[in-house]
Design an enzyme around this catalytic site. Structure first.
Site, PDB file in Angstrom:
ATOM      1  N   HIS A  80       0.838  -1.198   0.000  1.00  0.00           N
ATOM      2  CA  HIS A  80       0.000   0.000   0.000  1.00  0.00           C
ATOM      3  C   HIS A  80       0.875   1.251   0.000  1.00  0.00           C
ATOM      4  CE1 HIS A  80      -4.003  -1.810   1.093  1.00  0.00           C
ATOM      5  NE2 HIS A  80      -3.195  -2.799   1.464  1.00  0.00           N
ATOM      6  N   TYR A  88      -8.813  -5.397  11.642  1.00  0.00           N
ATOM      7  CA  TYR A  88      -9.748  -5.567  10.540  1.00  0.00           C
ATOM      8  C   TYR A  88      -9.280  -6.701   9.640  1.00  0.00           C
ATOM      9  CZ  TYR A  88      -6.156  -2.465   8.629  1.00  0.00           C
ATOM     10  OH  TYR A  88      -4.954  -1.895   8.274  1.00  0.00           O
ATOM     11  N   SER A  89     -10.237  -7.274   8.921  1.00  0.00           N
ATOM     12  CA  SER A  89      -9.924  -8.395   8.036  1.00  0.00           C
ATOM     13  C   SER A  89      -9.233  -7.890   6.779  1.00  0.00           C
ATOM     14  CB  SER A  89     -11.208  -9.138   7.659  1.00  0.00           C
ATOM     15  OG  SER A  89     -11.822  -9.684   8.809  1.00  0.00           O
ATOM     16  N   THR A  90      -8.233  -8.604   6.340  1.00  0.00           N
ATOM     17  CA  THR A  90      -7.492  -8.234   5.142  1.00  0.00           C
ATOM     18  C   THR A  90      -7.327  -9.466   4.262  1.00  0.00           C
ATOM     19  OG1 THR A  90      -5.375  -8.693   6.233  1.00  0.00           O
ATOM     20  CG2 THR A  90      -6.208  -6.432   6.355  1.00  0.00           C
ATOM     21  N   ARG A 102      -4.587 -10.405   2.984  1.00  0.00           N
ATOM     22  CA  ARG A 102      -3.330 -11.082   3.336  1.00  0.00           C
ATOM     23  C   ARG A 102      -3.496 -12.021   4.525  1.00  0.00           C
ATOM     24  NH1 ARG A 102      -2.518  -5.624   5.016  1.00  0.00           N
ATOM     25  NH2 ARG A 102      -2.376  -5.385   7.295  1.00  0.00           N
ATOM     26  N   GLU A 129       3.232  -0.323   4.164  1.00  0.00           N
ATOM     27  CA  GLU A 129       2.743   1.025   3.868  1.00  0.00           C
ATOM     28  C   GLU A 129       3.946   1.932   3.642  1.00  0.00           C
ATOM     29  OE1 GLU A 129      -0.333   2.283   3.699  1.00  0.00           O
ATOM     30  OE2 GLU A 129      -1.648   0.745   4.584  1.00  0.00           O
TER      31      GLU A 129
END
Length: 422
Positions: free
Chosen positions: A227, A275-277, A279, A289
């Protein structure tokens, strides 16, 4: 459903009086009640329907032309007629006999406006930023969305129950349940598929099928999630578990390989903020990032920084596969502590910006009393936490919709065990 009709003619209504043109205003007191007893639902027994009346399915009383009655006062109008309740005739007679003062008072009455219930949750008061930002009640927009979602869930449940009812023995067995003994609730990625599912859910299922299944021995070993960010975070590796010694060793290797350049590690395993990702399907998920970079803009230095970090990560994996042993080490991480939203008014609108002293200061210490936000009229809102924190993702453009101005972190050191391929 049974449909009722009112088809009695005026001559039926005034049988006892013998005069179909009776003046309602001249009736003696009490005759209205006696008159109402002659109104019947449906066609009278043995009486033929009037040739000029409305349809039998109508909800109207059909009247023959009558001479206009002389009234002493203004008659109130009603839009509906229902058997079992006082008739229009009764209501009009009562209105005519009422005083003008009472009529004027009735006109001023307005229907009571219904208000939405206000929801509040105790855990919303746990924030330690400012008193006015930490009320337990939801914002107006959030309150409306929660109520709409609750109503939508109710109607969806009712629809599912109605669809299942014809195939079930009784109404109770038609209720949609997922928590019966011996059954388990499937995660979204394992739920039964179909074209009726939202696009995002279908993509999540596809990712889980191709790279997973998540948590199984067949899942991919490593997935890199790359990202760019509008925040001034520099190069940041994202770790999802403090017990993932393989990733800790990899991040330690990368940090040493690019020194003296900086590459910090963000640990996000907060039970409420995680949170769900995509990966996370892999056994060892790695987030990366790099910023700052505006959205829709290419910057060669950001691209090169990401390429170098990814190269060292792949070098580490190759050395591990060749049987190299990595001794125990320590890794400094920044553990996510709290998500901070922008100050908002009662309608959920942002009323302040990130303070100039905080803007672009990712990973720098934020102490109690330091400027945090600046309102549109120039007032400063100070940080009121209990201790020093390290903010990051400051003013990230993609997080406005997530109601996040930045996240606070706390610095700590983790120990990674020695690893070697078996």
């Amino acid at each position: 459903m049974t449909q009722m009709s009112l088809t009695g003619t005026q001559s039926d209504l005034f049988t006892d009086s013998g005069n179909p043109h009776t003046d309602l205003d001249t009736l003696p007191p009490g005759n209205g009640d006696e008159l109402w007893q002659h109104v019947e639902v449906g066609q009278k027994d043995g009486a033929p329907a009037e040739t000029d009346s409305d349809s039998g399915d109508s909800l109207f009383i059909t009247q023959k032309p009558v001479a206009e009655a002389v009234r002493s006062g203004r008659r109130s109008r009603r839009s509906s007629f229902s058997p079992g309740s006082p008739s229009d005739t009764d209501a009009e007679r009562s209105d005519d006999s009422a005083s003008p003062e009472k009529s004027e008072t009735d006109k001023k009455k307005t229907p009571k406006k219904l208000k939405r219930p206000k929801y509040s949750f105790s855990f919303l008061r746990q924030s330690k930023i400012t008193g006015r930002m930490c009320v337990g009640e939801l914002k107006a927009k959030q309150n409306t969305e929660l109520q709409n979602a609750a109503m939508g869930g109710f109607f969806k449940c009712a629809r599912d129950m109605w669809q299942n009812y014809p195939t079930k023995e009784d109404l109770e067995s038609a209720l949609p349940t997922v928590d019966m003994p011996g059954e388990s609730i499937h995660p979204i990625s394992d739920a039964p598929g179909g074209d009726e599912l939202p696009y995002e859910v279908q993509r999540a299922q596809e990712i889980n099928r191709v790279f997973g299944p998540k948590g199984s021995p067949d899942a991919y070993d490593v997935i890199f999630d790359l990202h760019n960010t509008t925040s001034n975070m520099g190069c940041t590796l994202i770790l999802e578990s403090s017990k993932d010694h393989f990733n800790l060793q990899m991040m330690n290797y990368i940090k040493k390989a690019i020194a003296p350049a900086s590459c910090l590690v963000l640990l996000n395993e907060h039970p409420l903020l995680k949170y769900s990702t995509s990966r996370s399907v892999a056994k060892h998920p790695v987030g990366l990032e790099v910023g700052p970079q505006p959205q829709g803009v290419l910057r060669s230095n950001i691209f090169e920084a990401m390429r170098v970090i990814l190269k060292h990560a792949l070098d580490f994996i190759e050395l591990f596969n060749e049987g190299m042993e990595f001794p125990s080490c320590t890794v400094e991480v920044f553990r996510v502590s709290e998500r901070i939203d922008y100050p908002r008014d009662a309608n959920g609108n942002i009323i302040a910006m990130v303070h100039p002293n905080l803007q672009d200061c990712d990973w720098e210490p934020l102490n109690p009393g330091d400027p945090m936000f600046q309102t549109f009229d120039g007032k400063t809102i100070h940080y009121q936490g209990s201790g020093t924190v390290y903010p990051t993702f400051i003013n990230e453009a993609a997080y406005y919709e997530k109601q996040q101005a930045f996240v606070t972190t706390r610095r700590e050191t983790l120990v990674a065990s020695a690893i070697r391929k078996a």
